[in-house]
Design an enzyme around this catalytic site. Structure first.
Site, short mmCIF file in Angstrom:
data_model
loop_
_atom_site.label_atom_id
_atom_site.label_comp_id
_atom_site.label_asym_id
_atom_site.label_seq_id
_atom_site.Cartn_x
_atom_site.Cartn_y
_atom_site.Cartn_z
N ASN A 1 42.23 39.10 35.42
CA ASN A 1 42.64 40.39 35.95
C ASN A 1 41.57 41.48 35.99
O ASN A 1 41.77 42.49 36.64
CB ASN A 1 43.81 40.94 35.13
CG ASN A 1 45.00 40.02 35.15
OD1 ASN A 1 45.55 39.75 36.21
ND2 ASN A 1 45.38 39.52 34.00
N TYR A 2 40.48 41.29 35.29
CA TYR A 2 39.52 42.38 35.19
C TYR A 2 38.12 42.06 35.68
O TYR A 2 37.35 42.97 35.98
CB TYR A 2 39.43 42.87 33.75
CG TYR A 2 40.65 43.64 33.33
CD1 TYR A 2 40.84 44.95 33.76
CD2 TYR A 2 41.62 43.06 32.54
CE1 TYR A 2 41.96 45.65 33.40
CE2 TYR A 2 42.76 43.76 32.17
CZ TYR A 2 42.92 45.06 32.60
OH TYR A 2 44.04 45.77 32.25
N LEU A 3 37.78 40.78 35.67
CA LEU A 3 36.39 40.45 35.99
C LEU A 3 36.26 40.05 37.45
O LEU A 3 36.90 39.08 37.89
CB LEU A 3 35.93 39.32 35.08
CG LEU A 3 36.04 39.65 33.59
CD1 LEU A 3 35.68 38.45 32.74
CD2 LEU A 3 35.14 40.83 33.26
#
Length: 753
Positions: A710-712
DNA sequence: ACGATTACTTAGGAAAAACTAA
DNA sequence: TTAGTTTTTCCTAAGTAATCGT
């Protein structure tokens, strides 16, 4: 910013609230407040501190300035560190820019400011939508279509096309190999939605057809030999009451069936399902004996495990059939996988952490609870025989296929598409592009909030300090939530005084803030961080005359903050900082940790460590696996065994060498070679095991999955793999590769976030 | 301009599947 | 083959933020 002016505004602002706040004033004065209602508390705080803001500040400012003169030096250490980081970022973004301009022009939106964007967002529909409808499926032949990124520039087109071609060739090869494995299964090659235009102005699709949801299987009453006892006496329950009883019975081994709230909620809801007689008899949960039910279910699951291969296969096939029938939809000419096509079965609600509603009955969802969304001209899904949908609508401004309202919180649940779908993928891609745009202006924003720490207006200072936390510590925004409806958790804007401790000095560092609170999913956030002096002083100010359960930022909420952020950059919200900081950290850590001489396992360890740095930043924790210790021991045993093996091999090599020296014949020479190889091989294996052990140990309480998913920005990882010749499969499993297909296809080894 | 509602993303743990060693 | 372990998938709760409606 003109001080006087804003000061006035602040006063007006305060004044306008007086009406509201004086209601609570009395309550406050009497100090009998229970602090049940934080919204009210906020108002109260405002009225209380309201007009004295300015005075407070000017006084404080004086003191601050004085101290700063000589204290500044002592904070240098931290500040310098900070500055350096900033500098690095700046430099990176600079040389990134130079490269990028040529590089994946189509992927990385060049624009900073409004102009191209406006064009994109506000331009009339053109006729893109039409295009989308027709021309898929045969897109393996190149159409020189440009991708509509969120802020594309026209002059890029040429390059984009070139870029795309080279990428495509690469990708095609990959797919051939892939195809071999799967052989017949995938006749149509993968659709590259990222090479097509995007919809504008909120239309999510033109055509949508699906088969509706799969309902939970109906309740099967227990066989008559499985009995329930109340107060020692056997009792036959009505099917409705029995079903709910089985939910409890299935959870008997769980700790939470011992919790008061859980039991209370359960019992209350259970009684609602009982007949009059049952209700009259069953008045005390403690007198209920669910053991036979519980045993029965345990036996059932044992039986399931012990099933014959054929039976298992049959079940598998049936599942596959259901998947094929209900697991896909047609959206704009493409068959796409649905994420959760099964309706959530009834059961007992178990929220996370200390949830006030734990144990409540989550009711069974019926067709008449279901809203179906599909296109008018599609074949509408049929409700089960004899039933009706609640509604069928045709809203192409949303992405969901099915929705219903859940009874615990009254919230809406949705059936949506899989992450590999176009509609999710485009959004995901866009998310990272927004974060990359933040990268370009983050310095400006940081300077801005640092300035704002000095503002005369309380609300601005609070906003600036909160933003600093969100940026520096990757805290979540912290929306307010209804008290008593959910577990008591907070994010940045909803932090309360009790969640931080200020240490003017701690462990040899100055101005340390100690955070201790429960965040999303009731995961504890504990951190002790040195902050800049101004931040520290501001925090002291915010905490003045407040109770522990008062809001720390009483003049701030997420909507105020996001409104402010929106002004700083188009599309900027609090959560973009998390994405940005996570991705930039990965990129920078990869640069720092990857050793070109390392072999593949060691490089992957470096990757995992970079990933770990992000997970730690974002506070992604997990409960240590139950078998962690044992698994660690096993691994250690393996390592020891390998060590022995290695020394044996070395010994053999030695003697072979000696032998060869004496005998000098071909055969013995050859034997030396073989032994040498063996030693080498074993050394490699040993090292692999050791790396694995390190990795696992470091990962004990850290969950890498969430940040990875979800973030990278996946293009960072893909680029890293390409740069170091690491197969992308080592980093992403099959599902992940499906989700990130766009990134795998488009990122080159020199991609810069 | 606000509180409420809606839509959609992010999250950790449980269950299932895949893998591996015995 | 089995039993134990590890990885993957499923599940759905819990967030964020935009939009709605008054």
């Amino acid at each position: 910013m003109s001080g006087d002016h804003s000061h006035n505004e602040d006063q007006i602002d305060c004044g306008s609230r007086v009406n509201d706040s004086h209601k609570h004033k009395d309550k406050y004065k009497e100090k009998e407040h229970k602090h049940k209602d934080h919204k009210k508390d906020k108002e109260r705080e405002k009225s209380k501190h309201g007009n004295s803001d300015y005075k407070d500040f000017s006084e404080k400012k004086h003191k601050e300035k004085e101290k700063m003169k000589h204290k500044d030096g002592s904070t240098d250490k931290y500040k310098d560190k900070h500055k350096e980081k900033r500098k690095e970022d700046k430099m990176r973004s600079l040389d990134g820019k130079i490269k990028k301009e040529k590089e994946n022009g189509f992927a990385s939106p060049q624009h900073f400011k409004s102009e191209p964007e406006n064009d994109f967002y506000h331009s009339p529909k053109h006729d893109k939508s039409l295009k989308r409808e027709r021309d898929d499926d045969n897109d393996s032949e190149f159409k020189s279509k440009k991708i509509k990124t969120e802020n594309e520039k026209k002059p890029k087109k040429r390059k984009q096309d070139e870029d795309m071609k080279s990428k495509k060739t690469k990708k095609l090869k990959g797919e051939v190999t892939d195809g071999k494995k799967k052989a017949k299964k995938e006749p149509e090659e993968k659709w590259k939605w990222w090479e097509e235009e995007r919809y504008t102005d909120g239309v999510k699709w033109k055509f949508l057809e699906h088969k509706g949801p799969v309902f939970a299987p109906p309740y099967e009453p227990l066989p008559s030999h499985v009995k329930f006892y109340y107060d020692g006496k056997q009792m036959k329950l009505s099917p409705e009451a029995e079903e709910v009883a089985t939910f409890f019975a299935k959870m008997l081994d769980h700790e939470y069936t011992t919790k008061d709230i859980f039991r209370k909620n359960f019992f209350k809801d259970w009684r609602k399902e009982m007949t009059g007689e049952e209700k009259a008899i069953i008045t005390d949960l403690k007198k209920c004996n669910f053991n036979e039910m519980s045993e029965y279910f345990k036996a059932q699951s044992e039986a399931r495990k012990a099933m014959t291969k054929e039976d298992k296969l049959k079940i598998k096939e049936e599942n596959e059939r259901v998947l094929q029938e209900y697991g896909f939809c047609i959206m704009d000419n493409h068959k796409e996988r649905i994420a959760n096509f099964r309706i959530e079965p009834p059961g007992l609600f178990r929220g996370r952490g200390d949830h006030p509603k734990m144990g409540m009955l989550k009711r069974r969802i019926r067709p008449q609870d279901i809203i179906v969304n599909c296109s008018k001209d599609s074949k509408h899904p049929e409700p089960p025989p004899g039933t009706k949908w609640k509604e069928v609508r045709h809203d192409n401004k949303v992405t969901w296929l099915v929705s219903w309202t859940e009874n615990i919180q009254g919230s809406i649940k949705y059936i949506m598409l899989n992450p590999s779908s176009r509609i999710k993928g485009e959004k995901d891609w866009q998310k990272y592009e927004t974060a990359r745009r933040l990268k370009k202006c983050v310095d400006r924003i940081r300077n801005q909030y640092r300035e704002d720490w000095k503002s005369k207006e309380m609300r601005i200072r609070q906003r600036a300090v909160a933003l600093y936390f969100i940026d520096k510590l990757a805290l979540r925004a912290g929306n307010e939530k209804e008290e008593g409806e959910t577990a008591d958790t907070v994010g940045c804007c909803s932090l309360r005084v009790e969640h931080i401790n200020l240490h003017p000095e701690s462990d040899g560092q100055e101005y340390v803030v100690e955070f201790d609170f429960l965040g999303k999913d009731s995961i504890r956030y504990y951190n002790k961080v040195p902050v800049e002096k101004r931040v520290f002083k501001n925090l002291q100010l915010f905490m003045e005359n407040k109770e522990p359960d008062d809001d720390l930022f009483d003049r701030l909420n997420t909507s105020i903050l996001n409104k402010h952020l929106q002004e700083l950059m188009d599309g900027l919200t609090a959560k973009v900082f998390r994405t940005y900081n996570a991705s930039i950290t990965l990129q920078q850590q990869l640069k720092e940790l990857t050793n070109s001489e390392d072999n593949i396992p060691a490089k992957i360890l470096s990757y995992n460590r970079a990933n770990r740095a992000v997970a730690i930043l974002c506070n992604h924790q997990r409960a240590p696996p139950k078998t962690f210790e044992k698994s660690m021991q096993n691994l250690q045993a393996k390592i020891d065994a390998k060590r022995d093996q290695l020394s044996d091999a070395k010994r053999e090599l030695k003697s072979a060498k000696a032998d060869a020296k004496v005998r000098k014949d071909e055969k013995s020479k050859k034997s030396v070679e073989t032994k040498k190889k063996a030693v080498q091989r074993i050394e490699e294996q040993l090292m692999k095991l050791e790396v694995q052990a390190t990795d696992r140990e470091e990962n004990k309480q850290i969950a890498l999955g969430t940040s990875k998913l979800n973030y990278l920005d996946p293009r960072i990882s893909v680029a890293w793999c390409k740069k170091w010749g690491i197969p992308v499969e080592k980093i992403y499993n099959k599902t992940q590769r499906e989700k990130f297909a766009w990134a795998i296809d488009m990122a080159d080894d020199d991609f810069e976030f």
